[in-house]
Design an enzyme around this catalytic site. Structure first.
Site, PDB file in Angstrom:
ATOM      1  N   CYS A  93       0.925  -1.210  -0.187  1.00  0.00           N
ATOM      2  CA  CYS A  93       0.069   0.070   0.091  1.00  0.00           C
ATOM      3  C   CYS A  93       0.980   1.352  -0.034  1.00  0.00           C
ATOM      4  O   CYS A  93       2.085   1.150  -0.206  1.00  0.00           O
ATOM      5  CB  CYS A  93      -0.898  -0.103   1.373  1.00  0.00           C
ATOM      6  SG  CYS A  93      -1.736  -1.519   1.477  1.00  0.00           S
TER       7      CYS A  93
ATOM      8  N   ASP B  69      -3.235  -9.193   8.435  1.00  0.00           N
ATOM      9  CA  ASP B  69      -1.936  -8.978   9.191  1.00  0.00           C
ATOM     10  C   ASP B  69      -1.990  -7.397   9.662  1.00  0.00           C
ATOM     11  O   ASP B  69      -1.239  -7.423  10.758  1.00  0.00           O
ATOM     12  CB  ASP B  69      -0.842  -9.205   8.406  1.00  0.00           C
ATOM     13  CG  ASP B  69      -0.945  -8.398   7.068  1.00  0.00           C
ATOM     14  OD1 ASP B  69      -1.888  -8.105   6.523  1.00  0.00           O
ATOM     15  OD2 ASP B  69       0.326  -8.163   6.542  1.00  0.00           O
TER      16      ASP B  69
END
Length: 671
Positions: free
Chosen positions: A2, A98
């Site tokens: 990201c 996660d």
């Protein structure tokens, strides 16, 4: 994978519009969605490339009572195991991501959580309980994280272009940063080439307190055995080659398993034609019932092409294989975009073909690839490590060292072994007994020649190489010469160039995540304890890796000499006529405006390249040319005028939690 960004404000609420502009500049890193959180002191932005828990892993993410927030770029590969530990300690999870593991790990272990993470990350944690912002980066620096601090706020982001969304951020080159690039090929964190903009060092975290006080902490750095410890040395010496190879193989297989199977989207693999990618592809192929999808980079120029070895490996594994053939003019056409993503001067065009390769991956429908980066640094694969052995021998037996030079660079057209006088000059240079950086001095000296083109205003008196050598750990004097050279590579070229300019930036420029099994921390720790003579037997690089995977890798690849990845440099810009943009950014007026290089020397260099299409200029002039072009492009795109970098608009959904507007999380879809 990201893009993250944010603001820590010390004088009033952070600007919501600014954080949204920062997010827009990172759209290429996360085209699948975005979101931001804002309260009286902090704004956290996030653009998402959805890979793990694609439905539930929306960010920024919080804990149960909204006191801890995280914006995270990367992967924590052992999140399943950590989540189980945290559940045993009473933590409740709402997602399977996660990211949520980071939130609860912070609650449970505080800054100690970073030691427990096996992954690649750049993250920001906002702890409302202590009004502290924490910025952290993984051990090797796989993921980037930049910041700039003023009197009333701190900005952070995955890329510099997001920081430049704020018109108050300075638009100037840092002469010391440029000096480091023209020494090491990259800056050394926390420095960047932009004045007033820093980066979080690999293996570190920053804690920014309520009053803006910033403290840097190191949680990891490369380490190697102490050869003066007789007991420890005896233990390592007792480690046999078979035992070490078996342990190495087990570590690599498990590291590859984590990086291939911990994904909710398909994962492909790179095949370069060399040993490292052959190992990783062979291993991960065993974790899928469907044929593995592999990708390769080829060159129209046979000097750079490794297609025969790629085909050999793809056929052996039975993969669904695709490649992209790169021509010189392809490099020139894409180079401005490559520099915009790299955000640093380049001395080689090698990142450009890597950008075209990741584009192929994305066009094939893949978001994730496993690659072989890190093997050379961790397991002793570079020519510079072989050179270190030769230079050490030169201090004891020059005649034997001169004979050893003949075994180096079998891939090079103009190898030093064809010019004994040059070899003596190169390898015998700066041989100072006890110099911890002896291995790298010739390379740094050769690169530093480029500084002769700098204007007076851009010259610095500092000794970058000497300063770095002075920062080497005190215990490095007891390390093997190979270990010292590895430490230097892991500190300079690996995070600043291999994982950045050729890695993260070229992959994420096309919204693709790279995963690197050889940079698993458990593997790195194991390799650091293996006797150096097993990693590199004489001048046989990566000897132990070859031994560990002799049954999976074809003999032709095991036996082939190490060939570094290269691409056409000067010829890319001149052999088929110059690209339209080149004259504009390298004109005398443009060079004077940038103020970095002396215009008359640039003109002389360009004329020299034009005379023969850039095909016969030497290594130094090639580096000079690429440095000039990339610096001029950086000035044009980042510093000239308003310094605003164009951002692509996003049509992906946006999740917003703004405590200053509404207490509820809302979903917005841009029109």
């Amino acid at each position: 994978m990201c893009g993250i960004s944010g603001i820590r404000s010390y004088a009033g609420p952070p600007d919501a519009e600014l954080v949204r502009r920062m997010m827009a500049a990172l759209f290429h890193r996360g085209p699948d969605g975005s979101g931001y959180y804002r309260d009286e002191h902090v704004a956290l932005g996030h653009t998402r490339l959805a890979i793990v828990d694609t439905a539930g892993g929306v960010q920024p993410m919080t804990n149960e009572d909204g006191t801890v927030w995280v914006s995270f770029n990367g992967e924590i590969f052992n999140y399943v195991e950590l989540a189980a530990q945290l559940r045993d300690r009473g933590h409740t999870f709402r997602t399977h991501s996660d990211t949520e593991v980071i939130v609860h790990a912070w609650e449970e272990w505080g800054t100690g959580c970073f030691d427990r993470f096996n992954g690649q990350w750049a993250l920001a944690i906002w702890d409302r309980r202590t009004s502290s912002l924490v910025l952290s980066r993984d051990r090797f620096g796989v993921r980037p994280l930049f910041y700039t601090q003023g009197s009333d706020r701190l900005l952070f982001a995955s890329e510099v272009k997001a920081l430049l969304a704020d018109p108050e951020v300075p638009r100037r080159f840092d002469p010391a940063g440029l000096d480091e690039v023209l020494t090491f090929w990259s800056t050394l964190a926390p420095r960047t080439v932009f004045d007033g903009i820093s980066q979080v060092p690999p293996g570190s975290y920053l804690v920014i307190g309520p009053d803006g006080e910033t403290n840097e902490h190191r949680f990891w750095s490369p380490s190697f055995p102490d050869l003066t410890d007789r007991a420890d040395r005896a233990d390592r010496a007792s480690m046999g080659a078979e035992e070490a190879a078996e342990a190495l193989r087990e570590a690599i297989v498990d590291a590859a398993r984590l990086r291939f199977t911990r994904s909710d989207v398909p994962v492909g693999a790179y095949l370069s034609g060399g040993l490292d990618s052959a190992v990783t592809a062979s291993v991960v192929a065993g974790f899928t019932e469907a044929p593995l999808h592999t990708f390769s980079l080829r060159f129209a120029d046979a000097e750079f092409d490794e297609g025969s070895y790629q085909t050999l490996m793809a056929r052996r594994l039975g993969t669904r294989h695709e490649d992209v053939v790169v021509r010189e003019r392809d490099i020139a056409e894409i180079f401005p975009e490559v520099v915009r993503h790299a955000e640093t001067p380049l001395l080689r065009t090698a990142p450009a073909p890597m950008f075209l390769l990741s584009r192929l991956v994305r066009e094939a429908g893949f978001k994730v690839v496993v690659t072989g980066e890190g093997a050379d640094e961790v397991l002793g694969g570079y020519d510079i490590f072989r050179e270190a052995r030769v230079r050490e021998l030169w201090t004891r037996d020059p005649a034997a060292a001169e004979a050893a030079v003949e075994r180096l660079y079998p891939w090079m057209r103009r190898s030093p072994n064809q010019a004994p006088a040059f070899a003596r000059s190169f390898f015998g240079r700066n041989l100072v007994a006890g110099d911890p950086a002896m291995s790298h001095r010739p390379r740094w000296d050769s690169t530093s020649v480029l500084k002769s083109m700098l204007t007076q205003d851009m010259r610095v008196a500092a000794d970058a190489a000497g300063d770095l050598a002075a920062t080497m750990p005190a215990e490095s004097s007891s390390w093997d010469v190979l270990s010292r050279a590895q430490w230097l590579e892991m500190t300079t070229l690996l995070p600043g160039y291999i994982l950045a300019s050729q890695g993260d930036r070229m992959l994420m420029g096309n919204s693709v995540e790279g995963r690197f099994p050889f940079l698993d921390p458990r593997l790195a720790e194991l390799a650091g304890q293996v006797p150096a003579d097993l990693l590199m037997r004489g001048l046989d690089e990566k000897h132990l890796l070859k031994r560990a995977f002799a049954d999976l890798v074809p003999a032709e690849i095991l036996a082939r000499p190490k060939q570094p990845y290269r691409a056409p440099d000067a010829a890319a810009f001149f052999s088929s006529g110059s690209p339209d943009w080149l004259d504009a950014v390298t004109s005398p007026s443009a060079v004077r405006e940038a103020g970095v290089f002396r215009p008359e020397l640039v003109e002389r260099l360009l004329a020299k390249c034009r005379r023969d299409g850039g095909r016969r200029i030497g290594n130094t002039d090639s580096m000079r040319l690429v440095a000039v072009i990339s610096v001029q492009l950086l000035h044009h795109d980042f510093l000239a005028g308003a310094g605003q970098v164009e951002a692509r608009p996003s049509q992906a959904p946006m999740a917003v939690f703004d405590r200053l507007r509404t207490p509820e999380m809302t979903q917005l879809t841009p029109s």
